[in-house]
Design a protein around this motif. Structure first.
Motif, PDB file in Angstrom:
ATOM      1  N   VAL A  13     -18.468 -11.088 -15.555  1.00 22.20           N
ATOM      2  CA  VAL A  13     -17.946  -9.958 -14.957  1.00 22.20           C
ATOM      3  C   VAL A  13     -18.872  -9.744 -13.669  1.00 22.20           C
ATOM      4  CG1 VAL A  13     -17.456  -7.778 -14.999  1.00 22.20           C
ATOM      5  CG2 VAL A  13     -16.619  -9.229 -16.777  1.00 22.20           C
ATOM      6  N   ILE A  14     -20.090  -9.440 -13.865  1.00 25.28           N
ATOM      7  CA  ILE A  14     -21.013  -9.666 -12.650  1.00 25.28           C
ATOM      8  C   ILE A  14     -20.717 -10.488 -11.913  1.00 25.28           C
ATOM      9  CG2 ILE A  14     -23.495  -9.158 -12.005  1.00 25.28           C
ATOM     10  CD1 ILE A  14     -23.861  -8.235 -15.053  1.00 25.28           C
ATOM     11  N   TYR A  15     -20.724 -11.599 -12.111  1.00 33.35           N
ATOM     12  CA  TYR A  15     -20.517 -12.667 -11.067  1.00 33.35           C
ATOM     13  C   TYR A  15     -19.102 -12.653 -10.386  1.00 33.35           C
ATOM     14  CZ  TYR A  15     -19.712 -17.451  -9.286  1.00 33.35           C
ATOM     15  OH  TYR A  15     -19.484 -18.408  -8.321  1.00 33.35           O
ATOM     16  N   GLU A  16     -18.002 -12.419 -11.154  1.00 31.91           N
ATOM     17  CA  GLU A  16     -16.863 -12.329 -10.606  1.00 31.91           C
ATOM     18  C   GLU A  16     -16.601 -11.196  -9.369  1.00 31.91           C
ATOM     19  OE1 GLU A  16     -14.104 -14.360 -10.736  1.00 31.91           O
ATOM     20  OE2 GLU A  16     -14.975 -15.595 -12.253  1.00 31.91           O
ATOM     21  N   MET A  17     -17.305  -9.873 -10.170  1.00 29.25           N
ATOM     22  CA  MET A  17     -17.308  -8.754  -9.084  1.00 29.25           C
ATOM     23  C   MET A  17     -18.152  -9.053  -7.778  1.00 29.25           C
ATOM     24  SD  MET A  17     -15.493  -6.403 -10.459  1.00 29.25           S
ATOM     25  CE  MET A  17     -15.986  -4.992  -9.883  1.00 29.25           C
ATOM     26  N   GLY A  18     -19.202  -9.650  -8.045  1.00 29.11           N
ATOM     27  CA  GLY A  18     -20.192 -10.060  -7.061  1.00 29.11           C
ATOM     28  C   GLY A  18     -19.591 -11.082  -5.970  1.00 29.11           C
ATOM     29  N   GLU A  19     -18.599 -11.983  -6.359  1.00 30.84           N
ATOM     30  CA  GLU A  19     -18.087 -12.819  -5.583  1.00 30.84           C
ATOM     31  C   GLU A  19     -17.150 -12.164  -4.757  1.00 30.84           C
ATOM     32  OE1 GLU A  19     -18.093 -16.607  -5.227  1.00 30.84           O
ATOM     33  OE2 GLU A  19     -20.061 -15.863  -5.619  1.00 30.84           O
ATOM     34  N   ARG A  20     -16.530 -11.203  -5.165  1.00 31.12           N
ATOM     35  CA  ARG A  20     -15.553 -10.106  -4.468  1.00 31.12           C
ATOM     36  C   ARG A  20     -16.140  -9.108  -3.636  1.00 31.12           C
ATOM     37  NH1 ARG A  20     -13.642 -13.175  -8.437  1.00 31.12           N
ATOM     38  NH2 ARG A  20     -11.553 -13.640  -8.217  1.00 31.12           N
ATOM     39  N   GLY A  21     -17.344  -9.166  -3.395  1.00 31.83           N
ATOM     40  CA  GLY A  21     -18.175  -8.162  -2.725  1.00 31.83           C
ATOM     41  C   GLY A  21     -18.387  -6.815  -3.231  1.00 31.83           C
ATOM     42  N   PHE A  22     -18.384  -6.792  -4.637  1.00 33.90           N
ATOM     43  CA  PHE A  22     -18.678  -5.624  -5.399  1.00 33.90           C
ATOM     44  C   PHE A  22     -19.919  -5.939  -6.566  1.00 33.90           C
ATOM     45  CE2 PHE A  22     -13.977  -5.493  -4.406  1.00 33.90           C
ATOM     46  CZ  PHE A  22     -13.871  -4.396  -3.758  1.00 33.90           C
ATOM     47  N   PRO A  23     -20.948  -5.729  -5.912  1.00 35.08           N
ATOM     48  CA  PRO A  23     -22.196  -6.126  -6.934  1.00 35.08           C
ATOM     49  C   PRO A  23     -22.112  -4.850  -7.967  1.00 35.08           C
ATOM     50  CG  PRO A  23     -22.938  -5.532  -4.805  1.00 35.08           C
ATOM     51  CD  PRO A  23     -21.448  -5.788  -4.629  1.00 35.08           C
ATOM     52  N   VAL A  24     -22.397  -5.430  -9.189  1.00 38.76           N
ATOM     53  CA  VAL A  24     -22.441  -4.412 -10.346  1.00 38.76           C
ATOM     54  C   VAL A  24     -23.603  -4.744 -11.144  1.00 38.76           C
ATOM     55  CG1 VAL A  24     -20.173  -3.561 -10.261  1.00 38.76           C
ATOM     56  CG2 VAL A  24     -20.834  -5.369 -11.851  1.00 38.76           C
ATOM     57  N   SER A  25     -24.039  -4.123 -11.922  1.00 43.91           N
ATOM     58  CA  SER A  25     -25.244  -4.281 -12.936  1.00 43.91           C
ATOM     59  C   SER A  25     -24.618  -4.536 -14.411  1.00 43.91           C
ATOM     60  CB  SER A  25     -26.209  -3.142 -12.833  1.00 43.91           C
ATOM     61  OG  SER A  25     -25.565  -1.961 -13.515  1.00 43.91           O
ATOM     62  N   LYS A  26     -25.712  -5.229 -14.949  1.00 39.45           N
ATOM     63  CA  LYS A  26     -25.101  -5.147 -16.655  1.00 39.45           C
ATOM     64  C   LYS A  26     -24.918  -3.736 -17.103  1.00 39.45           C
ATOM     65  CE  LYS A  26     -26.095  -7.695 -20.821  1.00 39.45           C
ATOM     66  NZ  LYS A  26     -27.214  -8.248 -21.491  1.00 39.45           N
ATOM     67  N   ALA A  27     -25.823  -2.971 -16.925  1.00 42.75           N
ATOM     68  CA  ALA A  27     -25.611  -1.545 -17.507  1.00 42.75           C
ATOM     69  C   ALA A  27     -24.220  -0.853 -17.178  1.00 42.75           C
ATOM     70  CB  ALA A  27     -26.577  -0.499 -16.902  1.00 42.75           C
ATOM     71  N   THR A  28     -23.899  -1.214 -15.691  1.00 43.78           N
ATOM     72  CA  THR A  28     -22.421  -0.683 -15.461  1.00 43.78           C
ATOM     73  C   THR A  28     -21.306  -1.267 -16.367  1.00 43.78           C
ATOM     74  OG1 THR A  28     -23.552  -0.267 -13.151  1.00 43.78           O
ATOM     75  CG2 THR A  28     -21.062  -0.254 -13.565  1.00 43.78           C
ATOM     76  N   VAL A  29     -21.275  -2.738 -16.257  1.00 46.07           N
ATOM     77  CA  VAL A  29     -20.480  -3.301 -17.025  1.00 46.07           C
ATOM     78  C   VAL A  29     -20.295  -3.014 -18.550  1.00 46.07           C
ATOM     79  CG1 VAL A  29     -19.426  -5.587 -17.831  1.00 46.07           C
ATOM     80  CG2 VAL A  29     -20.282  -5.273 -15.487  1.00 46.07           C
ATOM     81  N   CYS A  30     -21.402  -2.928 -19.051  1.00 43.93           N
ATOM     82  CA  CYS A  30     -21.561  -2.292 -20.559  1.00 43.93           C
ATOM     83  C   CYS A  30     -21.099  -0.934 -20.804  1.00 43.93           C
ATOM     84  CB  CYS A  30     -22.825  -2.689 -21.069  1.00 43.93           C
ATOM     85  SG  CYS A  30     -23.329  -4.271 -21.435  1.00 43.93           S
ATOM     86  N   ARG A  31     -21.326   0.042 -19.681  1.00 40.09           N
ATOM     87  CA  ARG A  31     -20.862   1.364 -19.602  1.00 40.09           C
ATOM     88  C   ARG A  31     -19.397   1.186 -19.675  1.00 40.09           C
ATOM     89  NH1 ARG A  31     -19.787   4.637 -15.435  1.00 40.09           N
ATOM     90  NH2 ARG A  31     -21.077   3.258 -14.060  1.00 40.09           N
ATOM     91  N   TRP A  32     -18.751   0.666 -18.929  1.00 36.75           N
ATOM     92  CA  TRP A  32     -17.377   0.216 -18.602  1.00 36.75           C
ATOM     93  C   TRP A  32     -16.645  -0.123 -20.095  1.00 36.75           C
ATOM     94  CZ3 TRP A  32     -16.921  -2.722 -13.456  1.00 36.75           C
ATOM     95  CH2 TRP A  32     -17.306  -1.868 -12.373  1.00 36.75           C
ATOM     96  N   CYS A  33     -17.267  -1.092 -20.560  1.00 33.92           N
ATOM     97  CA  CYS A  33     -16.831  -1.551 -21.915  1.00 33.92           C
ATOM     98  C   CYS A  33     -16.944  -0.468 -23.081  1.00 33.92           C
ATOM     99  CB  CYS A  33     -17.580  -2.615 -22.424  1.00 33.92           C
ATOM    100  SG  CYS A  33     -17.587  -4.173 -21.467  1.00 33.92           S
ATOM    101  N   ALA A  34     -18.063   0.311 -22.928  1.00 36.30           N
ATOM    102  CA  ALA A  34     -18.053   1.431 -23.938  1.00 36.30           C
ATOM    103  C   ALA A  34     -17.159   2.400 -23.603  1.00 36.30           C
ATOM    104  CB  ALA A  34     -19.286   1.801 -24.071  1.00 36.30           C
ATOM    105  N   GLU A  35     -16.963   2.852 -22.296  1.00 37.02           N
ATOM    106  CA  GLU A  35     -16.037   4.034 -21.925  1.00 37.02           C
ATOM    107  C   GLU A  35     -14.560   3.385 -22.259  1.00 37.02           C
ATOM    108  OE1 GLU A  35     -17.050   4.751 -17.970  1.00 37.02           O
ATOM    109  OE2 GLU A  35     -18.674   6.027 -18.668  1.00 37.02           O
ATOM    110  N   GLY A  36     -14.314   2.358 -22.506  1.00 41.92           N
ATOM    111  CA  GLY A  36     -12.706   1.929 -22.272  1.00 41.92           C
ATOM    112  C   GLY A  36     -12.219   1.480 -21.017  1.00 41.92           C
ATOM    113  N   THR A  37     -13.056   1.538 -19.866  1.00 38.44           N
ATOM    114  CA  THR A  37     -12.647   1.369 -18.630  1.00 38.44           C
ATOM    115  C   THR A  37     -12.065  -0.252 -18.610  1.00 38.44           C
ATOM    116  OG1 THR A  37     -13.846   3.003 -17.635  1.00 38.44           O
ATOM    117  CG2 THR A  37     -13.141   1.101 -16.064  1.00 38.44           C
TER     118      THR A  37
END
Length: 71
Positions: A13-37
């Motif tokens: 997910v981090i790679y795919e987001m970065g490729e599209r110009g939206f760099p995110v951290s692992k912590a952000t992705v894990c938070r999105w998972c935990a929150e149901g985003t």
């Protein structure tokens, strides 16, 4: 995981987001998972994100992504 896989790891997910110009951290992705985003399942202590949901909700909705990054 390969391109045909139904699940993505946070790293993918981090790679795919970065490729599209939206760099995110692992912590952000894990938070999105935990929150149901992101629709995800936790197996063996690791998150696995449903590829279809990720592609539909995240990659095609740049405004949503930008607003989540600002939080």
């Amino acid at each position: 995981m390969n391109e045909n896989s139904q699940l993505l790891t946070p790293k993918e997910v981090i790679y795919e987001m970065g490729e599209r110009g939206f760099p995110v951290s692992k912590a952000t992705v894990c938070r999105w998972c935990a929150e149901g985003t992101l629709r995800a399942e936790k197996m063996g202590g690791k998150w696995y994100i449903l590829r279809k949901h990720f592609e539909e909700k995240m990659l095609h909705d740049a405004d949503k992504v930008l607003s989540m990054l600002e939080e």
